[in-house]
Each structure stands twice: as structure tokens, then as C-alpha cells.
Write an enzyme that holds these catalytic residues in place. Structure first.
Site, short mmCIF file in Angstrom:
data_model
loop_
_atom_site.label_atom_id
_atom_site.label_comp_id
_atom_site.label_asym_id
_atom_site.label_seq_id
_atom_site.Cartn_x
_atom_site.Cartn_y
_atom_site.Cartn_z
N ARG A 102 -52.81 -12.43 72.19
CA ARG A 102 -52.08 -11.63 73.19
C ARG A 102 -52.50 -12.15 74.55
O ARG A 102 -53.67 -12.16 74.90
CB ARG A 102 -52.46 -10.15 73.05
CG ARG A 102 -51.97 -9.30 74.21
CD ARG A 102 -52.07 -7.82 73.94
NE ARG A 102 -51.09 -7.41 72.96
CZ ARG A 102 -50.77 -6.14 72.71
NH1 ARG A 102 -51.36 -5.16 73.38
NH2 ARG A 102 -49.87 -5.84 71.81
N HIS A 129 -42.48 -9.88 72.32
CA HIS A 129 -43.41 -9.15 71.43
C HIS A 129 -42.84 -9.23 70.01
O HIS A 129 -42.41 -8.23 69.43
CB HIS A 129 -43.53 -7.70 71.91
CG HIS A 129 -44.73 -6.97 71.38
ND1 HIS A 129 -45.63 -7.56 70.53
CD2 HIS A 129 -45.16 -5.69 71.58
CE1 HIS A 129 -46.58 -6.66 70.24
NE2 HIS A 129 -46.32 -5.54 70.86
N GLN A 132 -43.98 -6.98 67.00
CA GLN A 132 -43.49 -5.62 67.12
C GLN A 132 -42.08 -5.51 66.55
O GLN A 132 -41.73 -4.55 65.87
CB GLN A 132 -43.49 -5.21 68.60
CG GLN A 132 -42.99 -3.79 68.84
CD GLN A 132 -43.93 -2.74 68.29
OE1 GLN A 132 -45.09 -2.72 68.63
NE2 GLN A 132 -43.43 -1.86 67.44
N ASP A 225 -39.18 1.37 76.42
CA ASP A 225 -40.56 0.86 76.53
C ASP A 225 -41.11 1.31 77.88
O ASP A 225 -40.38 1.86 78.72
CB ASP A 225 -40.54 -0.68 76.39
CG ASP A 225 -41.93 -1.30 76.35
OD1 ASP A 225 -42.90 -0.58 76.05
OD2 ASP A 225 -42.05 -2.51 76.65
N CYS A 264 -42.30 1.29 70.92
CA CYS A 264 -43.40 0.46 70.40
C CYS A 264 -44.75 1.11 70.59
O CYS A 264 -45.70 0.77 69.90
CB CYS A 264 -43.35 -0.92 71.02
SG CYS A 264 -43.71 -0.96 72.79
N ARG A 292 -46.38 -2.03 61.78
CA ARG A 292 -47.04 -3.23 62.34
C ARG A 292 -47.92 -3.87 61.27
O ARG A 292 -47.95 -5.08 61.11
CB ARG A 292 -47.90 -2.85 63.56
CG ARG A 292 -47.13 -2.37 64.78
CD ARG A 292 -46.27 -3.46 65.38
NE ARG A 292 -47.03 -4.62 65.76
CZ ARG A 292 -47.72 -4.73 66.90
NH1 ARG A 292 -47.70 -3.76 67.78
NH2 ARG A 292 -48.39 -5.84 67.20
N1 NVA Z 1 -44.01 -3.87 77.58
C1 NVA Z 1 -45.31 -3.35 77.22
C2 NVA Z 1 -45.50 -3.31 75.75
C3 NVA Z 1 -46.80 -2.73 75.29
C4 NVA Z 1 -47.00 -2.78 73.81
C5 NVA Z 1 -46.38 -4.18 77.90
O1 NVA Z 1 -46.24 -5.42 77.89
O2 NVA Z 1 -47.32 -3.62 78.44
N1 CP Z 2 -47.20 -1.65 70.47
C1 CP Z 2 -48.32 -2.35 70.73
O1 CP Z 2 -48.34 -3.57 70.78
O2 CP Z 2 -49.40 -1.55 70.92
P1 CP Z 2 -50.82 -2.04 71.43
O3 CP Z 2 -50.66 -2.48 72.87
O4 CP Z 2 -51.68 -0.80 71.32
O5 CP Z 2 -51.31 -3.15 70.59
#
Ligand code: NVA
Ligand code: CP
Length: 312
Positions: A102, A129, A132, A225, A264, A292
Site C-alpha cells: 500500500r 484499490h 477491494q 467512499d 469499502c 477482502r
Molecule cells: N479512498 C480511500 C480508501 C480507503 C480504503 C483512501 O485512499 O483513503
Molecule cells: N477498505 C480498506 O482498504 O480498509 P483499510 O484502509 O482499513 O485497509
């Protein structure tokens, strides 16, 4: 076995997406059905941003596959002291069988993948993502019998990772993907073009607009989101601009009578989604969170087990 990465939703074909989802359903029915990582083989799971679900679901999933997860954070490693992602990839490739990461820019994960000699999986970047979306599509399979031909409506920040992944993965699945976002929050046109090209081959479609109620009309899946993604600023401006795109009972009322709501997570209750909808009968968000685990186990199996990938 050919080295494959999963950096974007369209790094797999429509048939491969179906194969991974079918495997996920099988692994959900019997969590120990398949242990391709027994030995154990190891998978590095690297975080340069926060996570709850991704961290836990990869850790648990790799262990259930018989493997050994090694989870590190940027702060606890030399990534935060300037060691390049390419050098990190070269080193990790000597220890582990796959790298899950990530991170921020998509250039960063591409650079890492180019230097890696093991599969690299995107566990969220600024642009996408894709893990997800495998979980989301598994949830749609379970609740609605598949995404092909269904209307998937995403409202809110149309320029973020989730919107982009909905476009690509939804188009790949043959869904009609609608994104409603204010001007200035529309998806990357290059990704829209990629999604349109995919949709043309799968029977799906893509539409981008500004009207949340129009986009929600008749939708089978309604999703949103965070208004402020990790690493983004300007929270006050974004909240003001995106308030008309909140999922509430009025927006949900225009959807198909059998529709489901996805998010998500983490949800910012009262911002992009109301408590009433999150906790209401149409919400499938906790099934989605569970998925997930199953979807990522299937993906890792598909990437690492030659017998599975060779036999669709
Ligand atoms: N769009 C959000 C998704 C979190 C799982 C982010 O990137 O923070
Ligand atoms: N949805 C998701 O990716 O959650 P986290 O940021 O908690 O991993």
C-alpha cells in the site's frame, strides 16, 4: 510460471477475474480447502499508509493458505529513510514469494514491480484499490447473482482510487458503471477511456456525470467512499463540494428495489453516508469487508499456484 502483477484492476482479463471470484467463493465455503503456501512460503505486506482491513485480511489470509505473512510499515523500515522502492523490491524478492504493498503514487508501485522478481499486489495506491474491488464483486455475486448487466453507481469523489477501480473492474465484469461527481472531482480521462474500451468487449458501459439522483436511478449497487482520502488535504473544501453526493435514504429511494449499498470502509458516518443507510437493510458493507479475506486468498492462490492458473 509467468510472473504476473496485480497493480490495476485491468491487469487481469475478464475471464481471469471470473476465475479469481469463483475461487474466492470456494475458499469462503471451506477456508482451509487449499493451502498453496504451505511450506511455508512467505509474503511481504508493506504499508506506507494506514490500514485496518487490508492489514488484517492479508495477515489472516496468508496464514490460512499455509503461508507466512511478514508485515512491515514504512516507518519501521528504510523506506521512510529514502531507500528506493526498486532496491527494496530487489531485496524482498530474495526472501519472499510475493510482495503486497500500500503506497502513494502509482509510479511508485510500478517502479517496485519493475524491479521485483516475484508477483506484486496493489493493496491501495492513490490511483487504484483493485483488491477491494475483487471483494466488492464477490459481494455483488453473493447478493445479486453477478455484476454483469447490473448498474453500479458510485457517487462522491470520482477522482480517487475507489472510483477508478470501480470503472475498470466494473467494466471488466460487464456492469454498467455510473460515476456521479462534481466538476473538479471527475475520474482521470485516461482511465475512463480504458474502462470504455473494456466495457465494449464485455457488454458493460461507463457514464460520468454530475447528478447523483440521476445516477442512482434504478441502480443495483450504490456505493461511495471517503471525501478525503489518505494523503489528501483541503478537507473543508472537499466536504463542502461533496455534501450533495452523500448516500442517504432519499438517494437510496431511487435505486432498484433489490439494490445493495457498498462502502469499502472506513466510513465517515454522517459525511459520505448516513447511519440510517449504513445500518439499514440494504447495507452489505460488513459482508464486503469480510470478503477482502476470501478475495485476496483467491488472488494470491491464482498468482502463486501454477496448477490453479493453468486450469481455469
Ligand atoms: N479512498 C480511500 C480508501 C480507503 C480504503 C483512501 O485512499 O483513503
Ligand atoms: N477498505 C480498506 O482498504 O480498509 P483499510 O484502509 O482499513 O485497509
Amino acid at each position: 510460471m509467468t510472473l504476473r502483477h496485480f497493480l490495476r484492476d485491468d491487469d487481469i482479463t475478464a475471464a481471469e477475474q471470473r476465475q479469481v471470484l469463483a475461487l474466492a467463493a470456494l475458499l469462503k465455503r471451506d477456508r482451509r480447502a487449499h493451502q498453496p503456501l504451505a511450506g511455508p512460503r512467505s509474503v511481504a505486506v508493506v504499508f506506507e499508509k494506514q490500514s485496518t482491513r487490508t492489514r488484517l485480511s492479508f495477515d489472516v489470509g496468508i496464514a490460512e493458505l499455509g503461508g507466512h505473512p511478514v508485515t512491515i510499515d514504512a516507518q519501521g523500515s528504510h523506506l521512510s529513510r529514502g531507500e528506493t522502492v526498486a532496491d527494496t523490491a530487489r531485496v524482498l524478492s530474495r526472501y519472499v514469494d510475493a510482495i503486497v504493498i500500500r503506497t502513494y503514487g502509482d509510479d511508485r508501485i510500478r517502479e517496485l514491480a519493475a524491479a521485483a522478481s516475484v508477483p506484486v499486489v496493489n493493496a491501495l495506491t492513490d490511483g487504484f484499490h483493485p483488491c477491494q474491488l475483487l471483494a466488492d464483486l464477490l459481494t455483488v455475486d453473493e447478493h445479486l447473482g453477478g455484476a454483469a448487466g447490473k448498474i453500479l453507481t458510485y457517487v462522491g469523489d470520482g477522482a480517487n482510487n475507489m472510483a477508478h477501480s470501480y470503472l475498470l473492474a466494473g467494466a471488466l465484469a460487464g456492469a454498467h458503471v455510473r460515476v456521479a461527481a462534481p466538476e473538479g472531482y471527475h475520474p482521470d480521462p485516461a482511465i475512463v477511456a480504458d474502462a470504455e474500451a473494456l466495457a465494449a468487449t464485455t457488454g458493460g458501459s461507463v457514464s460520468i456525470g454530475v447528478d447523483p439522483h440521476g445516477a442512482a436511478e434504478g441502480a443495483h449497487v450504490l456505493t461511495t467512499d471517503a471525501w478525503v482520502s489518505m494523503g489528501q488535504g483541503d478537507a473543508e473544501i472537499r466536504e463542502k463540494d461533496l455534501t450533495p453526493y452523500r448516500i442517504d435514504a432519499a438517494l437510496l429511494a431511487g435505486t432498484d428495489p433489490g439494490s445493495i449499498v457498498l462502502h469499502c470502509l472506513p466510513a465517515h458516518r454522517g459525511e459520505e453516508i448516513t447511519d440510517e443507510v449504513m445500518d439499514g437493510p440494504r447495507s452489505a458493507v460488513f459482508d464486503q469487508a469480510e470478503n477482502r479475506l476470501h478475495a485476496q486468498k483467491a488472488l494470491l492462490t491464482w498468482l502463486l499456484d501454477p496448477t490453479v492458473r493453468a486450469n481455469p
